[in-house]
Design a protein around this motif. Structure first.
Motif, PDB file in Angstrom:
ATOM      1  N   THR A   1       0.841  -1.198   0.000  1.00 46.71           N
ATOM      2  CA  THR A   1       0.000   0.000   0.000  1.00 46.71           C
ATOM      3  C   THR A   1       0.876   1.249   0.000  1.00 46.71           C
ATOM      4  O   THR A   1       2.048   1.209   0.390  1.00 46.71           O
ATOM      5  CB  THR A   1      -0.926   0.039   1.231  1.00 46.71           C
ATOM      6  OG1 THR A   1      -0.132   0.059   2.425  1.00 46.71           O
ATOM      7  CG2 THR A   1      -1.869  -1.151   1.267  1.00 46.71           C
ATOM      8  N   LYS A   2       0.269   2.345  -0.452  1.00 48.22           N
ATOM      9  CA  LYS A   2       0.880   3.660  -0.345  1.00 48.22           C
ATOM     10  C   LYS A   2      -0.215   4.642   0.018  1.00 48.22           C
ATOM     11  O   LYS A   2      -1.358   4.488  -0.440  1.00 48.22           O
ATOM     12  CB  LYS A   2       1.515   4.097  -1.672  1.00 48.22           C
ATOM     13  CG  LYS A   2       2.934   3.627  -1.883  1.00 48.22           C
ATOM     14  CD  LYS A   2       3.552   4.277  -3.111  1.00 48.22           C
ATOM     15  CE  LYS A   2       4.976   3.763  -3.298  1.00 48.22           C
ATOM     16  NZ  LYS A   2       5.622   4.366  -4.492  1.00 48.22           N
ATOM     17  N   PRO A   3       0.116   5.649   0.804  1.00 44.96           N
ATOM     18  CA  PRO A   3      -0.887   6.696   1.038  1.00 44.96           C
ATOM     19  C   PRO A   3      -1.374   7.247  -0.298  1.00 44.96           C
ATOM     20  O   PRO A   3      -0.575   7.445  -1.220  1.00 44.96           O
ATOM     21  CB  PRO A   3      -0.121   7.746   1.845  1.00 44.96           C
ATOM     22  CG  PRO A   3       0.988   6.973   2.513  1.00 44.96           C
ATOM     23  CD  PRO A   3       1.365   5.901   1.527  1.00 44.96           C
ATOM     24  N   LYS A   4      -2.671   7.464  -0.393  1.00 45.76           N
ATOM     25  CA  LYS A   4      -3.258   7.817  -1.687  1.00 45.76           C
ATOM     26  C   LYS A   4      -2.613   9.052  -2.306  1.00 45.76           C
ATOM     27  O   LYS A   4      -2.251   9.042  -3.489  1.00 45.76           O
ATOM     28  CB  LYS A   4      -4.759   8.024  -1.514  1.00 45.76           C
ATOM     29  CG  LYS A   4      -5.491   8.324  -2.812  1.00 45.76           C
ATOM     30  CD  LYS A   4      -6.991   8.272  -2.607  1.00 45.76           C
ATOM     31  CE  LYS A   4      -7.736   8.628  -3.878  1.00 45.76           C
ATOM     32  NZ  LYS A   4      -9.196   8.472  -3.749  1.00 45.76           N
ATOM     33  N   GLU A   5      -2.458  10.094  -1.547  1.00 44.06           N
ATOM     34  CA  GLU A   5      -1.906  11.342  -2.105  1.00 44.06           C
ATOM     35  C   GLU A   5      -0.488  11.121  -2.617  1.00 44.06           C
ATOM     36  O   GLU A   5      -0.128  11.565  -3.711  1.00 44.06           O
ATOM     37  CB  GLU A   5      -1.921  12.435  -1.036  1.00 44.06           C
ATOM     38  CG  GLU A   5      -1.496  13.799  -1.557  1.00 44.06           C
ATOM     39  CD  GLU A   5      -1.627  14.883  -0.505  1.00 44.06           C
ATOM     40  OE1 GLU A   5      -0.993  15.946  -0.694  1.00 44.06           O
ATOM     41  OE2 GLU A   5      -2.340  14.687   0.504  1.00 44.06           O
TER      42      GLU A   5
ATOM     43  N   GLY B   1       0.929   8.191  -3.536  1.00 43.26           N
ATOM     44  CA  GLY B   1       0.934   7.285  -4.677  1.00 43.26           C
ATOM     45  C   GLY B   1       0.457   7.940  -5.957  1.00 43.26           C
ATOM     46  O   GLY B   1       1.030   7.719  -7.033  1.00 43.26           O
ATOM     47  N   LEU B   2      -0.602   8.751  -5.846  1.00 37.16           N
ATOM     48  CA  LEU B   2      -1.108   9.440  -7.032  1.00 37.16           C
ATOM     49  C   LEU B   2      -0.087  10.443  -7.565  1.00 37.16           C
ATOM     50  O   LEU B   2       0.122  10.542  -8.780  1.00 37.16           O
ATOM     51  CB  LEU B   2      -2.417  10.154  -6.707  1.00 37.16           C
ATOM     52  CG  LEU B   2      -3.668   9.284  -6.636  1.00 37.16           C
ATOM     53  CD1 LEU B   2      -4.870  10.117  -6.220  1.00 37.16           C
ATOM     54  CD2 LEU B   2      -3.946   8.610  -7.984  1.00 37.16           C
ATOM     55  N   LYS B   3       0.545  11.173  -6.673  1.00 35.46           N
ATOM     56  CA  LYS B   3       1.545  12.153  -7.102  1.00 35.46           C
ATOM     57  C   LYS B   3       2.678  11.466  -7.863  1.00 35.46           C
ATOM     58  O   LYS B   3       3.122  11.948  -8.914  1.00 35.46           O
ATOM     59  CB  LYS B   3       2.112  12.887  -5.887  1.00 35.46           C
ATOM     60  CG  LYS B   3       3.131  13.959  -6.242  1.00 35.46           C
ATOM     61  CD  LYS B   3       3.630  14.686  -4.985  1.00 35.46           C
ATOM     62  CE  LYS B   3       4.663  15.752  -5.352  1.00 35.46           C
ATOM     63  NZ  LYS B   3       5.165  16.441  -4.129  1.00 35.46           N
ATOM     64  N   GLU B   4       3.103  10.299  -7.368  1.00 38.44           N
ATOM     65  CA  GLU B   4       4.201   9.581  -8.014  1.00 38.44           C
ATOM     66  C   GLU B   4       3.795   9.071  -9.387  1.00 38.44           C
ATOM     67  O   GLU B   4       4.475   9.329 -10.390  1.00 38.44           O
ATOM     68  CB  GLU B   4       4.644   8.419  -7.132  1.00 38.44           C
ATOM     69  CG  GLU B   4       5.767   7.597  -7.755  1.00 38.44           C
ATOM     70  CD  GLU B   4       6.119   6.378  -6.930  1.00 38.44           C
ATOM     71  OE1 GLU B   4       7.318   6.075  -6.834  1.00 38.44           O
ATOM     72  OE2 GLU B   4       5.193   5.722  -6.414  1.00 38.44           O
TER      73      GLU B   4
ATOM     74  N   ALA C   1      -0.607   1.527  -9.810  1.00 36.91           N
ATOM     75  CA  ALA C   1      -1.253   2.153  -8.650  1.00 36.91           C
ATOM     76  C   ALA C   1      -2.762   1.975  -8.750  1.00 36.91           C
ATOM     77  O   ALA C   1      -3.376   2.351  -9.749  1.00 36.91           O
ATOM     78  CB  ALA C   1      -0.892   3.635  -8.579  1.00 36.91           C
ATOM     79  N   ILE C   2      -3.363   1.422  -7.691  1.00 37.38           N
ATOM     80  CA  ILE C   2      -4.786   1.070  -7.701  1.00 37.38           C
ATOM     81  C   ILE C   2      -5.533   1.955  -6.711  1.00 37.38           C
ATOM     82  O   ILE C   2      -5.369   1.828  -5.494  1.00 37.38           O
ATOM     83  CB  ILE C   2      -4.971  -0.420  -7.347  1.00 37.38           C
ATOM     84  CG1 ILE C   2      -4.265  -1.290  -8.404  1.00 37.38           C
ATOM     85  CG2 ILE C   2      -6.450  -0.783  -7.263  1.00 37.38           C
ATOM     86  CD1 ILE C   2      -3.711  -2.567  -7.881  1.00 37.38           C
ATOM     87  N   ASP C   3      -6.314   2.871  -7.246  1.00 39.66           N
ATOM     88  CA  ASP C   3      -7.152   3.757  -6.444  1.00 39.66           C
ATOM     89  C   ASP C   3      -8.512   3.076  -6.294  1.00 39.66           C
ATOM     90  O   ASP C   3      -9.230   2.891  -7.287  1.00 39.66           O
ATOM     91  CB  ASP C   3      -7.285   5.109  -7.151  1.00 39.66           C
ATOM     92  CG  ASP C   3      -8.110   6.111  -6.354  1.00 39.66           C
ATOM     93  OD1 ASP C   3      -8.748   5.715  -5.354  1.00 39.66           O
ATOM     94  OD2 ASP C   3      -8.129   7.294  -6.749  1.00 39.66           O
ATOM     95  N   LEU C   4      -8.867   2.701  -5.068  1.00 43.75           N
ATOM     96  CA  LEU C   4     -10.097   1.937  -4.849  1.00 43.75           C
ATOM     97  C   LEU C   4     -11.358   2.751  -5.131  1.00 43.75           C
ATOM     98  O   LEU C   4     -12.460   2.189  -5.116  1.00 43.75           O
ATOM     99  CB  LEU C   4     -10.119   1.392  -3.418  1.00 43.75           C
ATOM    100  CG  LEU C   4      -9.009   0.376  -3.113  1.00 43.75           C
ATOM    101  CD1 LEU C   4      -9.096  -0.093  -1.672  1.00 43.75           C
ATOM    102  CD2 LEU C   4      -9.073  -0.812  -4.066  1.00 43.75           C
ATOM    103  N   ASP C   5     -11.201   4.025  -5.431  1.00 42.97           N
ATOM    104  CA  ASP C   5     -12.349   4.807  -5.894  1.00 42.97           C
ATOM    105  C   ASP C   5     -12.761   4.403  -7.299  1.00 42.97           C
ATOM    106  O   ASP C   5     -13.806   4.840  -7.793  1.00 42.97           O
ATOM    107  CB  ASP C   5     -12.038   6.303  -5.850  1.00 42.97           C
ATOM    108  CG  ASP C   5     -12.042   6.846  -4.430  1.00 42.97           C
ATOM    109  OD1 ASP C   5     -12.570   6.150  -3.537  1.00 42.97           O
ATOM    110  OD2 ASP C   5     -11.516   7.954  -4.207  1.00 42.97           O
TER     111      ASP C   5
END
Length: 607
Positions: free
Chosen positions: A107-111, A113-116, A196-200
């Protein structure tokens, strides 16, 4: 006439007027907003909307050949694709769920992971064409279908998806919701490979082409649908769906880690799915659908004797994409374990290859990769069940949880009940790692329901949903453990064809035609039933000696296994108390038998 003003400038500059007209007809603001944001991020030169028509397929195939992602073979309907030498399997270390910490999950914190990943994707499609595919997970006319959109700059990825999934462009009319998958080949810099998997509902994948990392609707979608299923009270599983014949067709599901027998098992009956299953409670009945309409299978070891149906598919004129096998000079292909003579030379994922070639460490380079694959449509298989497109699904009467275990588990056993099966057979799976994931093969690893690579919620929540799902059914499926790989000091105790007998025993159990022996770990077949079935199914004899060797319960091994499993679940904060209670009862059963029989107990001692 299309009103260009309704589209953002990012789309107007990259879609042809005919493509804009198609998009305009859908009248889907969610889709337009999503596509415009990805175009602005990835900056492609142009965008091609793939409806799934014959014209689209021909265009995509042509582009894959023109840009070198696929190479034509002697059979005009066959092509070959090569991935980067370091991009040959699922990349666990580069795949992250964007959330708080989840045990056993990257896992990565969402903010963060998305930034990366968005930083890496920025401008990744410059000077390239972007393809947009529109699909339905499940039969298009099913009320339980899930819509999904794939965006990619890889013609190979979109070509694969056109073979593996049901096109559903027209179903996107109006502001319907859909899962979103964004992929770019990037620069093929493996150090910057990220999934990267955003569960949204969005998955981002870059610097990879291996289909398990790039074809979004497969295992990447599984993370999203599993999360949905746990929230909504159904099951999204890494399972084949097979019809096995007795007096009538019985539909079963089968969960195996990759390379452990799932695809071969799915070929032994009426094929509905070789890999994935959606299972829902429909008026008290567990019903299953295949979210896919094709097969992305491991080709290593496929041969004409053991796998006649798959062999036939790979040698007929239907469309096939081979990946990471050996391209021979005559325009045909070779793979390890095919039973054919190894060529003297060819081209593979590592470039020019010749017999005896070694890498920089002196290790022999195989002609084909152990995780080499084939991509074909379900309709290419002669054992395809006509109900594979049934919008109402098929009723599940049994579930198999199978592993590759050389030392402990018997070939087939039936659980005492739903809870016992879910926890001691499904949630307790340990299996030898296969080449489908990067890392050392044949190391035993904890892999509950063959889902650990794809789990997107805590195992505690997942198992709670699983147990509750069964309690809400009016008739729960029987549950079985399977292991085709048990050994003794002389080697394997089963041949590959024996699995036909295990499946037939399940059918007989469902019809009340086969007896069983109660053991500490579940019910096993009787010798008399197996003697009959080996004769009926395989036309050969079956010795008492073989039976005793295969079905002796290795109590010490089972005890050690369940102690390990219990410790794992005790370490997970939200493990339901029912899980520990079931494991404790299982350990008590084993201890009771060990006091009486020692480290092993034979079927004869239990009869």
């Amino acid at each position: 006439m299309v009103n260009m003003e309704v589209f953002p400038e990012s789309l107007r500059g990259r879609l042809s007027s005919s493509m804009l007209s198609k998009l305009n007809q859908l009248n889907n603001n969610y889709l337009v907003t999503f596509l415009s944001s990805i175009v602005e991020l990835c900056e492609p030169d142009s965008v091609y909307l793939v409806e799934g028509t014959g014209e689209d397929l021909e265009y995509v195939k042509r582009r894959a050949l023109e840009n070198g992602e696929e190479i034509p073979l002697r059979n005009r309907n066959h092509t070959i694709h090569f991935d980067h030498p370091l991009d040959q399997a699922r990349a666990r270390e580069d795949t992250f769920i964007l959330s708080g910490k989840i045990p056993f999950v990257n896992t990565k914190p969402k903010e963060e992971g998305l930034k990366e990943v968005l930083g890496i994707l920025k401008g990744s499609m410059r000077n390239r064409e972007m393809f947009v595919g529109f699909y339905s997970l499940g039969p298009v006319n099913s009320k339980h279908r899930i819509l999904a959109v794939q965006v990619t700059d890889s013609a190979y990825v979109i070509h694969s998806e056109l073979m593996l999934y049901r096109s559903a462009f027209k179903e996107f009319r109006g502001n319907v919701n859909f899962l979103r998958f964004v992929h770019s080949k990037g620069t093929q810099d493996i150090k910057k490979r990220r999934i990267a998997i955003d569960l949204d509902g969005t998955v981002y994948s870059v610097n990879t082409t291996y289909a398990g990392n790039s074809v979004g609707l497969k295992k990447l979608a599984l993370r999203l649908t599993l999360n949905m299923a746990v929230k909504e009270g159904w099951l999204s599983e890494h399972m084949a769906i097979i019809g096995i014949d007795g007096e009538r067709t019985h539909y079963i599901t089968a969960s195996f880690p990759s390379g452990s027998g799932k695809t071969s098992t799915s070929m032994l009956g009426k094929l509905i799915s070789d890999d994935l299953a959606f299972i829902r409670n429909v008026e008290g009945s567990p019903r299953a659908w295949n979210p896919e309409s094709g097969v992305f299978g491991i080709i290593h070891g496929i041969n004409s004797r053991d796998d006649p149906i798959i062999w036939e598919v790979l040698h007929q004129n239907d469309e096939v994409i081979f990946s990471n096998v050996l391209l021979k000079p005559d325009g045909t292909v070779y793979w390890e374990g095919s039973g054919e003579p190894e060529p003297e030379k060819g081209v593979n994922f590592a470039g020019e290859w010749w017999k005896g070639k070694k890498d920089e460490n002196g290790k022999p380079i195989p002609a084909s990769h152990p995780n080499a694959r084939f991509t074909v449509r379900l309709t290419s298989f002669r054992n395809l069940d006509p109900r594979y497109e049934d919008p109402k699904g098929v009723e599940v009467e049994a579930m198999i949880f199978g592993v590759k275990d050389y030392n402990t588990l018997v070939p087939i056993a039936e659980a005492f009940d739903w809870g016992h099966g879910v926890i001691t057979m499904g949630a307790s799976m340990e299996s030898a790692r296969t080449s489908a994931v990067l890392g050392k093969s044949d190391e035993m690893e904890f892999n509950p329901m063959a889902l650990l690579d794809f789990i997107s919620v805590s195992l505690g929540k997942y198992l709670s949903n699983y147990l509750d799902f069964g309690k809400r059914l009016s008739k729960t499926p029987r549950i079985y453990s399977a292991n085709y790989f048990l050994k003794d000091e002389k080697g394997f105790l089963n041949s590959k064809e024996d699995k036909r007998v295990w499946l037939r025993w399940i059918a007989d159990r469902l019809e009340g035609k086969a007896d069983s022996i109660r053991t500490p770990i579940g019910y096993i077949p009787t010798y008399d039933d197996l003697f009959r079935l080996f004769s009926q199914v395989l036309g050969k004899g079956y010795s008492r000696e073989s039976y005793e060797a295969q079905f002796t319960i290795r109590l010490k091994g089972y005890k050690e296994k369940f102690k390990r499993i219990k410790d794992i679940y005790l370490s997970i904060e939200d493990t339901p108390s029912e899980v520990i209670e079931i494991l404790d009862r299982q350990l008590l059963e084993i201890d009771k038998s060990m006091r009486k029989f020692g480290e092993r107990v034979t079927p004869s001692q239990l009869e």
